[in-house]
Design a protein around this motif. Structure first.
Motif, PDB file in Angstrom:
ATOM      1  N   ARG A  84      33.795  43.996  27.966  1.00  0.00           N
ATOM      2  CA  ARG A  84      35.083  44.373  27.653  1.00  0.00           C
ATOM      3  C   ARG A  84      35.541  45.766  28.169  1.00  0.00           C
ATOM      4  O   ARG A  84      34.411  46.724  28.329  1.00  0.00           O
ATOM      5  N   ASN A  85      36.731  45.752  28.571  1.00  0.00           N
ATOM      6  CA  ASN A  85      37.316  46.925  29.071  1.00  0.00           C
ATOM      7  C   ASN A  85      38.666  47.174  28.979  1.00  0.00           C
ATOM      8  O   ASN A  85      39.273  46.079  28.551  1.00  0.00           O
ATOM      9  N   ALA A  86      39.476  48.330  29.225  1.00  0.00           N
ATOM     10  CA  ALA A  86      40.698  48.260  29.055  1.00  0.00           C
ATOM     11  C   ALA A  86      41.483  47.401  29.987  1.00  0.00           C
ATOM     12  O   ALA A  86      41.268  47.660  31.263  1.00  0.00           O
ATOM     13  N   GLY A  87      42.214  46.491  29.653  1.00  0.00           N
ATOM     14  CA  GLY A  87      42.966  45.649  30.657  1.00  0.00           C
ATOM     15  C   GLY A  87      42.225  44.303  30.857  1.00  0.00           C
ATOM     16  O   GLY A  87      42.744  43.609  31.895  1.00  0.00           O
ATOM     17  N   ALA A  88      41.129  44.272  30.593  1.00  0.00           N
ATOM     18  CA  ALA A  88      40.245  43.038  31.169  1.00  0.00           C
ATOM     19  C   ALA A  88      40.074  42.983  32.675  1.00  0.00           C
ATOM     20  O   ALA A  88      40.121  41.901  33.201  1.00  0.00           O
ATOM     21  N   ARG A  89      40.021  43.956  33.243  1.00  0.00           N
ATOM     22  CA  ARG A  89      39.743  44.366  34.589  1.00  0.00           C
ATOM     23  C   ARG A  89      38.609  43.816  35.333  1.00  0.00           C
ATOM     24  O   ARG A  89      37.371  44.288  34.754  1.00  0.00           O
ATOM     25  N   VAL A  90      38.573  43.228  36.230  1.00  0.00           N
ATOM     26  CA  VAL A  90      37.415  42.744  37.085  1.00  0.00           C
ATOM     27  C   VAL A  90      37.053  44.186  37.984  1.00  0.00           C
ATOM     28  O   VAL A  90      37.491  44.073  39.106  1.00  0.00           O
ATOM     29  N   THR A  91      36.407  44.893  37.460  1.00  0.00           N
ATOM     30  CA  THR A  91      35.915  46.275  38.294  1.00  0.00           C
ATOM     31  C   THR A  91      34.359  45.883  39.073  1.00  0.00           C
ATOM     32  O   THR A  91      33.781  44.922  38.780  1.00  0.00           O
ATOM     33  N   THR A  92      34.003  46.787  39.893  1.00  0.00           N
ATOM     34  CA  THR A  92      32.686  46.755  40.297  1.00  0.00           C
ATOM     35  C   THR A  92      31.702  46.750  39.460  1.00  0.00           C
ATOM     36  O   THR A  92      30.978  46.051  39.779  1.00  0.00           O
ATOM     37  N   ASP A  93      31.718  47.376  38.175  1.00  0.00           N
ATOM     38  CA  ASP A  93      30.708  47.297  37.112  1.00  0.00           C
ATOM     39  C   ASP A  93      30.666  45.795  36.513  1.00  0.00           C
ATOM     40  O   ASP A  93      29.409  45.416  36.371  1.00  0.00           O
ATOM     41  N   VAL A  94      31.871  45.261  36.340  1.00  0.00           N
ATOM     42  CA  VAL A  94      31.610  43.983  35.736  1.00  0.00           C
ATOM     43  C   VAL A  94      31.350  43.209  36.818  1.00  0.00           C
ATOM     44  O   VAL A  94      30.644  42.038  36.537  1.00  0.00           O
ATOM     45  N   LEU A  95      31.573  42.961  38.013  1.00  0.00           N
ATOM     46  CA  LEU A  95      30.705  42.123  39.294  1.00  0.00           C
ATOM     47  C   LEU A  95      29.640  42.299  39.158  1.00  0.00           C
ATOM     48  O   LEU A  95      28.722  41.386  39.402  1.00  0.00           O
ATOM     49  N   ARG A  96      28.840  43.765  38.914  1.00  0.00           N
ATOM     50  CA  ARG A  96      27.406  43.950  38.896  1.00  0.00           C
ATOM     51  C   ARG A  96      26.870  43.103  37.590  1.00  0.00           C
ATOM     52  O   ARG A  96      25.694  42.555  37.662  1.00  0.00           O
ATOM     53  N   THR A  97      27.505  43.454  36.538  1.00  0.00           N
ATOM     54  CA  THR A  97      27.116  42.567  35.349  1.00  0.00           C
ATOM     55  C   THR A  97      27.115  41.234  35.380  1.00  0.00           C
ATOM     56  O   THR A  97      26.071  40.646  35.071  1.00  0.00           O
ATOM     57  N   LEU A  98      28.050  40.668  36.003  1.00  0.00           N
ATOM     58  CA  LEU A  98      28.193  39.213  36.089  1.00  0.00           C
ATOM     59  C   LEU A  98      27.398  38.953  37.078  1.00  0.00           C
ATOM     60  O   LEU A  98      26.698  37.461  36.701  1.00  0.00           O
ATOM     61  N   ALA A  99      26.910  39.487  37.985  1.00  0.00           N
ATOM     62  CA  ALA A  99      25.646  39.151  39.062  1.00  0.00           C
ATOM     63  C   ALA A  99      24.310  38.802  38.226  1.00  0.00           C
ATOM     64  O   ALA A  99      23.799  37.707  38.520  1.00  0.00           O
ATOM     65  N   LEU A 100      24.238  39.831  37.268  1.00  0.00           N
ATOM     66  CA  LEU A 100      22.868  39.853  36.467  1.00  0.00           C
ATOM     67  C   LEU A 100      22.967  38.484  35.655  1.00  0.00           C
ATOM     68  O   LEU A 100      22.038  38.052  35.565  1.00  0.00           O
ATOM     69  N   ALA A 101      24.005  38.473  34.844  1.00  0.00           N
ATOM     70  CA  ALA A 101      24.339  37.385  34.134  1.00  0.00           C
ATOM     71  C   ALA A 101      24.077  36.009  34.705  1.00  0.00           C
ATOM     72  O   ALA A 101      23.572  35.261  34.047  1.00  0.00           O
ATOM     73  N   THR A 102      24.640  35.874  35.902  1.00  0.00           N
ATOM     74  CA  THR A 102      24.448  34.565  36.340  1.00  0.00           C
ATOM     75  C   THR A 102      23.278  34.018  36.962  1.00  0.00           C
ATOM     76  O   THR A 102      22.874  32.996  37.139  1.00  0.00           O
ATOM     77  N   HIS A 103      22.305  34.942  37.544  1.00  0.00           N
ATOM     78  CA  HIS A 103      21.204  34.979  37.920  1.00  0.00           C
ATOM     79  C   HIS A 103      19.935  35.275  37.107  1.00  0.00           C
ATOM     80  O   HIS A 103      19.051  34.479  37.248  1.00  0.00           O
ATOM     81  N   LEU A 104      20.404  35.875  35.908  1.00  0.00           N
ATOM     82  CA  LEU A 104      19.007  36.172  35.065  1.00  0.00           C
ATOM     83  C   LEU A 104      19.394  35.710  33.528  1.00  0.00           C
ATOM     84  O   LEU A 104      18.432  35.524  32.757  1.00  0.00           O
ATOM     85  N   LEU A 105      20.495  35.531  33.278  1.00  0.00           N
ATOM     86  CA  LEU A 105      20.944  35.028  31.786  1.00  0.00           C
ATOM     87  C   LEU A 105      21.737  34.181  31.629  1.00  0.00           C
ATOM     88  O   LEU A 105      22.399  33.729  30.604  1.00  0.00           O
ATOM     89  N   GLY A 106      21.675  32.952  32.452  1.00  0.00           N
ATOM     90  CA  GLY A 106      21.895  31.533  31.907  1.00  0.00           C
ATOM     91  C   GLY A 106      23.437  31.361  32.165  1.00  0.00           C
ATOM     92  O   GLY A 106      23.879  30.311  31.829  1.00  0.00           O
ATOM     93  N   VAL A 107      24.160  32.196  32.755  1.00  0.00           N
ATOM     94  CA  VAL A 107      25.665  32.137  32.913  1.00  0.00           C
ATOM     95  C   VAL A 107      26.126  31.293  34.187  1.00  0.00           C
ATOM     96  O   VAL A 107      25.498  31.415  35.011  1.00  0.00           O
ATOM     97  N   THR A 108      26.701  30.294  33.847  1.00  0.00           N
ATOM     98  CA  THR A 108      27.297  29.190  34.808  1.00  0.00           C
ATOM     99  C   THR A 108      28.657  29.056  35.073  1.00  0.00           C
ATOM    100  O   THR A 108      29.046  28.208  35.812  1.00  0.00           O
ATOM    101  N   ARG A 109      29.277  29.682  34.145  1.00  0.00           N
ATOM    102  CA  ARG A 109      30.732  29.767  34.272  1.00  0.00           C
ATOM    103  C   ARG A 109      31.505  31.039  33.727  1.00  0.00           C
ATOM    104  O   ARG A 109      30.983  31.734  32.739  1.00  0.00           O
ATOM    105  N   ILE A 110      32.538  31.543  34.209  1.00  0.00           N
ATOM    106  CA  ILE A 110      33.247  32.733  33.875  1.00  0.00           C
ATOM    107  C   ILE A 110      34.775  32.650  33.407  1.00  0.00           C
ATOM    108  O   ILE A 110      35.366  31.807  34.183  1.00  0.00           O
ATOM    109  N   MET A 111      35.145  33.242  32.269  1.00  0.00           N
ATOM    110  CA  MET A 111      36.394  33.226  32.105  1.00  0.00           C
ATOM    111  C   MET A 111      36.921  34.862  32.052  1.00  0.00           C
ATOM    112  O   MET A 111      36.214  35.812  31.532  1.00  0.00           O
ATOM    113  N   VAL A 112      38.161  35.286  32.627  1.00  0.00           N
ATOM    114  CA  VAL A 112      38.702  36.337  32.446  1.00  0.00           C
ATOM    115  C   VAL A 112      39.841  36.078  31.603  1.00  0.00           C
ATOM    116  O   VAL A 112      40.710  35.284  31.856  1.00  0.00           O
ATOM    117  N   VAL A 113      39.881  36.846  30.415  1.00  0.00           N
ATOM    118  CA  VAL A 113      40.722  36.745  29.462  1.00  0.00           C
ATOM    119  C   VAL A 113      41.864  37.961  29.138  1.00  0.00           C
ATOM    120  O   VAL A 113      41.157  39.042  28.545  1.00  0.00           O
TER     121      VAL A 113
END
Length: 166
Positions: free
Chosen positions: A60-89
């Motif tokens: 979560r962040n102000a505006g649901a923006r895909v920032t560099t930190d969100v991309l970094r976190t999503l990379a970890l989530a997709t490679h290490l934490l079982g994430v196989t699909r992504i929603m931006v809401v």
């Protein structure tokens, strides 16, 4: 050391620990889902998607923006934490989509006297176009496994309805 400013939430935590039931929950996203959404208090990500704790990774962040930190976190989530699909809401009535940079700077300076002109608040001039661009930013980032589905959605804070836009 406990301060009075946080006494109410620490008391709430005492109640939470008395009924805590998440011990042993695996750190992976059980439903393979990551959700990037706004910090707005009107959004309850798990409830709005029919999920329970452990089903998804929520950012979560102000505006649901895909920032560099969100991309970094999503990379970890997709490679290490079982994430196989992504929603931006994103959501209706978002302050980040209705205020100008000058208005935000003036409001902060008026309330605190702090000069924040050097900050980029990632304000949104066109919410649907920004949502599409943020989804495309995820889709084109080279550090995700191939073929991770990414969708952009708009949540209506007055009805609870979620609609796909990207």
């Amino acid at each position: 050391m406990q301060t009075e400013e946080f006494a109410d939430v620490l008391a709430g935590n005492d109640d939470y620990t008395a009924r805590f039931g998440l011990a042993g929950l695996e750190p992976v996203a059980a439903r393979g889902l990551a959700v990037v959404t706004c910090m707005d208090s009107r959004i309850e990500p798990l409830d709005m998607l029919g999920l329970k704790p452990g089903d998804a990774k929520i950012m979560r962040n102000a505006g649901a923006r895909v920032t560099t930190d969100v991309l970094r976190t999503l990379a970890l989530a997709t490679h290490l934490l079982g994430v196989t699909r992504i929603m931006v809401v994103a959501h209706t009535k978002c302050k980040m989509a209705s205020a100008t940079a000058d208005e935000v700077v003036a409001a902060i300076e008026q309330s605190s006297g702090i000069d924040v002109r050097s900050l980029d608040f990632h304000l949104i001039a066109d919410q649907k176009a920004t949502l599409g661009a943020d989804v495309q930013r995820i889709r084109s980032w080279p550090f995700f496994p191939p073929h991770v589905p990414v969708g952009g959605f708009l949540y209506d804070v007055d009805t609870g309805r979620l609609t796909q836009h990207a």
